[in-house]
Design a protein around this motif. Structure first.
Motif, PDB file in Angstrom:
ATOM      1  N   UNK A 264       0.782  -1.190   0.041  1.00 51.21           N
ATOM      2  CA  UNK A 264       0.006   0.039  -0.053  1.00 51.21           C
ATOM      3  C   UNK A 264       0.836   1.116   0.187  1.00 51.21           C
ATOM      4  N   UNK A 265       0.215   2.243  -0.565  1.00 46.84           N
ATOM      5  CA  UNK A 265       0.693   3.651  -0.394  1.00 46.84           C
ATOM      6  C   UNK A 265       0.376   4.244   0.910  1.00 46.84           C
ATOM      7  N   UNK A 266       0.371   5.295   1.163  1.00 44.39           N
ATOM      8  CA  UNK A 266      -0.066   6.036   2.292  1.00 44.39           C
ATOM      9  C   UNK A 266      -1.155   7.258   2.172  1.00 44.39           C
ATOM     10  N   UNK A 267      -1.737   7.981   3.390  1.00 39.40           N
ATOM     11  CA  UNK A 267      -2.476   8.912   3.143  1.00 39.40           C
ATOM     12  C   UNK A 267      -1.850  10.047   2.702  1.00 39.40           C
ATOM     13  N   UNK A 268      -0.542  10.527   3.044  1.00 46.01           N
ATOM     14  CA  UNK A 268       0.448  11.512   2.700  1.00 46.01           C
ATOM     15  C   UNK A 268       0.353  11.628   1.233  1.00 46.01           C
ATOM     16  N   UNK A 269       0.639  10.425   0.738  1.00 46.93           N
ATOM     17  CA  UNK A 269       1.014  10.159  -0.684  1.00 46.93           C
ATOM     18  C   UNK A 269      -0.335  10.498  -1.749  1.00 46.93           C
ATOM     19  N   UNK A 270      -1.724  10.290  -1.205  1.00 42.32           N
ATOM     20  CA  UNK A 270      -2.934  10.417  -1.548  1.00 42.32           C
ATOM     21  C   UNK A 270      -3.234  11.814  -1.745  1.00 42.32           C
ATOM     22  N   UNK A 271      -2.788  12.636  -0.414  1.00 38.65           N
ATOM     23  CA  UNK A 271      -3.020  13.982  -0.538  1.00 38.65           C
ATOM     24  C   UNK A 271      -2.126  14.749  -1.356  1.00 38.65           C
ATOM     25  N   UNK A 272      -1.045  14.184  -1.728  1.00 41.77           N
ATOM     26  CA  UNK A 272      -0.146  15.191  -2.370  1.00 41.77           C
ATOM     27  C   UNK A 272      -0.208  14.910  -3.777  1.00 41.77           C
ATOM     28  N   UNK A 273      -0.953  13.847  -4.296  1.00 41.90           N
ATOM     29  CA  UNK A 273      -1.161  13.520  -5.808  1.00 41.90           C
ATOM     30  C   UNK A 273      -2.342  14.208  -6.255  1.00 41.90           C
ATOM     31  N   UNK A 274      -3.361  14.603  -5.210  1.00 41.38           N
ATOM     32  CA  UNK A 274      -4.661  15.169  -5.562  1.00 41.38           C
ATOM     33  C   UNK A 274      -4.734  16.066  -6.727  1.00 41.38           C
ATOM     34  N   UNK A 275      -3.846  17.082  -6.529  1.00 40.48           N
ATOM     35  CA  UNK A 275      -3.520  18.268  -7.525  1.00 40.48           C
ATOM     36  C   UNK A 275      -3.068  17.975  -8.958  1.00 40.48           C
ATOM     37  N   UNK A 276      -2.711  16.642  -8.908  1.00 40.69           N
ATOM     38  CA  UNK A 276      -2.043  16.287 -10.155  1.00 40.69           C
ATOM     39  C   UNK A 276      -3.270  15.508 -11.304  1.00 40.69           C
ATOM     40  N   UNK A 277      -4.322  15.221 -10.598  1.00 39.96           N
ATOM     41  CA  UNK A 277      -5.470  14.853 -11.302  1.00 39.96           C
ATOM     42  C   UNK A 277      -6.194  15.778 -12.203  1.00 39.96           C
ATOM     43  N   UNK A 278      -6.243  15.255 -13.414  1.00 41.22           N
ATOM     44  CA  UNK A 278      -7.409  16.224 -14.314  1.00 41.22           C
ATOM     45  C   UNK A 278      -8.510  15.268 -14.695  1.00 41.22           C
ATOM     46  N   UNK A 279      -9.780  15.702 -14.379  1.00 47.26           N
ATOM     47  CA  UNK A 279     -10.943  15.014 -14.805  1.00 47.26           C
ATOM     48  C   UNK A 279     -11.475  16.131 -15.999  1.00 47.26           C
ATOM     49  N   UNK A 280     -12.007  15.689 -17.016  1.00 49.78           N
ATOM     50  CA  UNK A 280     -12.978  16.426 -17.841  1.00 49.78           C
ATOM     51  C   UNK A 280     -14.407  15.832 -17.978  1.00 49.78           C
ATOM     52  N   UNK A 281     -15.221  16.524 -18.073  1.00 48.64           N
ATOM     53  CA  UNK A 281     -16.738  16.376 -18.121  1.00 48.64           C
ATOM     54  C   UNK A 281     -16.868  16.302 -19.714  1.00 48.64           C
ATOM     55  N   UNK A 282     -16.940  15.052 -20.385  1.00 42.91           N
ATOM     56  CA  UNK A 282     -17.110  14.918 -21.851  1.00 42.91           C
ATOM     57  C   UNK A 282     -18.497  14.764 -22.525  1.00 42.91           C
ATOM     58  N   UNK A 283     -19.501  14.784 -21.368  1.00 42.54           N
ATOM     59  CA  UNK A 283     -20.707  14.264 -21.562  1.00 42.54           C
ATOM     60  C   UNK A 283     -21.290  14.932 -22.868  1.00 42.54           C
ATOM     61  N   UNK A 284     -21.221  16.314 -22.816  1.00 43.78           N
ATOM     62  CA  UNK A 284     -21.753  17.189 -24.118  1.00 43.78           C
ATOM     63  C   UNK A 284     -21.210  16.652 -25.587  1.00 43.78           C
ATOM     64  N   UNK A 285     -19.891  16.087 -25.278  1.00 46.02           N
ATOM     65  CA  UNK A 285     -19.061  15.377 -26.558  1.00 46.02           C
ATOM     66  C   UNK A 285     -19.753  14.233 -27.262  1.00 46.02           C
ATOM     67  N   UNK A 286     -20.101  13.369 -26.020  1.00 39.66           N
ATOM     68  CA  UNK A 286     -20.240  11.924 -26.473  1.00 39.66           C
ATOM     69  C   UNK A 286     -21.952  11.799 -26.483  1.00 39.66           C
TER      70      UNK A 286
END
Length: 316
Positions: free
Chosen positions: A291-313
């Motif tokens: 396992x990883x740890x909670x500190x690593x989870x928090x540190x990576x949060x800012x690197x995630x990019x989620x796009x809502x592509x509902x309109x497109x598809x």
């Protein structure tokens, strides 16, 4: 509470070599053992995120002490049915040169009709106190291909069911209309015969599954291309995060654990996909299913990019 069901648990042995060549003698750079089985992997992540979870299923009596000691150490609640046999050992060979993982999975113990009746009763009992029940992975010998379908049908009330399986187990299981399924692109193609040459193909195939089997969400992991979450009226695309990949073992389970934990708290698909992406990404930076740890989870949060592509598809 989130209950995970692992019918075919495992002890995962991960071996790391510089390069794996068929027919050659190899010098092992490192090796480790972790307690696995897809549902147990999911429970480990939910527990790490401070979620309320219990792992149930089958467990071989002959080597149960090793698994139970791990679960106790990690403070994971468990309630397994003991089988008078040994839990299987799965071997993963990580090739550093080619960045590949080759798996050798044992079949596991054989179960009988009385064991099936016992797990059915346990599912009924735990469904009464569970917000979510997650059925994951392969089945040991002796289980009918439609067992997931039968078990899901036993879950009543407001409890939501998640199914993470492949082949006939998934093909039969979806007939019971789980809340969410989590295939990867290969499982999507091999189980449902869906062409996966583009994102549009994946979306179309997932939407067909949603409509045909009355499933709310299809979460598709796409490896180096990220992941996509599909429902009848929303499609979210998670971009991949560049990391140093050490092993892909358990990455999908970690993603599912992060997703369901987050969704169970806020029912926000955007945040759930973000948290699932973080957990799945961190999993590939570790050898085996450690396992990883909670500190690593928090540190990576800012690197995630989620796009809502509902309109497109959904409206093209």
């Amino acid at each position: 509470m989130i209950t995970t069901i692992t019918l075919n648990p495992a002890i995962d042995r991960t071996i790391v070599v510089d390069e794996c060549t068929l027919g050659k003698v190899h010098r092992i750079k490192s090796s480790r053992e972790d307690i696995g089985g897809k549902g147990i992997n999911v429970a480990k992540v939910i527990n790490l995120l401070k979620g309320d979870t219990t792992a149930i299923g089958f467990l071989g009596y002959e080597n149960k002490n090793k698994i139970e000691a791990f679960l106790h150490q990690e403070k994971i609640q468990a309630d397994f049915i003991h089988i008078h046999d040994r839990t299987r050992v799965n071997t993963k060979v990580v090739d550093l040169k080619h960045r590949t993982t080759t798996e050798f999975n044992e079949s596991g113990f054989r179960i009988h009709k009385d064991h099936i009746e016992q797990i059915k009763q346990k599912v009924v009992d735990y469904a009464k106190s569970s917000d979510y029940m997650i059925f994951s992975g392969s089945m040991p010998e002796g289980c009918p291909m439609g067992l997931y379908k039968e078990l899901i049908a036993l879950v009543k009330g407001d409890t939501r069911v998640v199914l993470d399986a492949d082949g006939a187990l998934l093909r039969e299981g979806v007939k019971a209309s789980p809340f969410l399924i989590k295939p990867n692109i290969h499982e999507l193609q091999n189980t449902f015969g869906i062409k996966v040459e583009s994102i549009r193909d994946i979306v179309k195939g997932a939407l067909d599954i949603v409509t045909t089997f009355r499933i709310q969400w299809v979460l598709v992991s796409m490896g180096k291309d990220g992941s996509i979450l599909v429902s009848r009226n929303k499609i979210l695309l998670a971009k991949p995060i560049k990391v140093d990949v050490k092993s892909s073992v358990g990455a999908g389970d970690s993603m599912l654990g992060g997703f369901i934990y987050s969704y169970s708290r806020e029912e926000d698909p955007m945040k759930a996909l973000k948290d699932g992406t973080v957990c799945g990404t961190l999993a590939v930076t570790k050898e085996g299913t450690q396992l990883f740890n909670l500190e690593q989870v928090k540190a990576m949060q800012s690197k995630v990019i989620i796009n809502d592509v509902s309109q497109h598809y959904l409206h093209d």
